[in-house]
Motif scaffolding. Structure first.
Motif: not given
Length: 134
Positions: A48-54, A76-85
């Motif tokens: 649920q926490n991961l879903q909220d983050a998405c 680690i900082s990533h671009p939004q698209e990579e973080t979403q993946e």
């Protein structure tokens, strides 16, 4: 007189080594199923926490932002698209873990059911195999 004989007969059930092994197995499996259910609840909270983050990530307007993503103890900082993946992959892995744990719970419940039948057949009301709901 008949009631006393029934009571005496009920108390005279001998516990063999095999019976004790079954009782011990029942107790171990009951304990294990409780642990697994707690682990499943923890993993569902993580999911649920991961879903909220998405969901929060989708609401961002600026695609050029670097999003911090925790790996172990480090962010680690990533671009939004990579973080979403990465979040989607983490959700998928967590869902698979939950399904595996639920499968184990189901198999243990089958074992417990078989043991209940065997133990109640031998001991009747002299044994309590029902879980306390405290």
């Amino acid at each position: 007189m008949a009631a006393t004989m029934k009571k005496a007969a009920a108390e005279d059930v001998n516990v063999t080594f095999e019976d004790q092994q079954k009782i011990n197995k029942f107790a171990r499996n009951t304990s294990r199923i409780t642990e697994l259910k707690e682990e499943i609840e923890d993993k569902k909270k993580q999911l649920q926490n991961l879903q909220d983050a998405c969901d929060d990530l989708m609401m961002l307007d600026d695609d050029s932002l670097l999003i911090p993503y925790q790996i172990g103890d480090v962010f680690i900082s990533h671009p939004q698209e990579e973080t979403q993946e990465m979040l989607e992959e983490a959700k998928q892995n967590l869902q698979e873990e939950i399904e595996a744990l639920e499968s184990r719970v189901t198999s243990i419940q089958r074992v417990l059911s078989d043991l209940k039948v065997q133990l109640y057949a031998k001991f009747g009301n002299n044994i309590n195999l029902e879980a306390d709901d405290n």
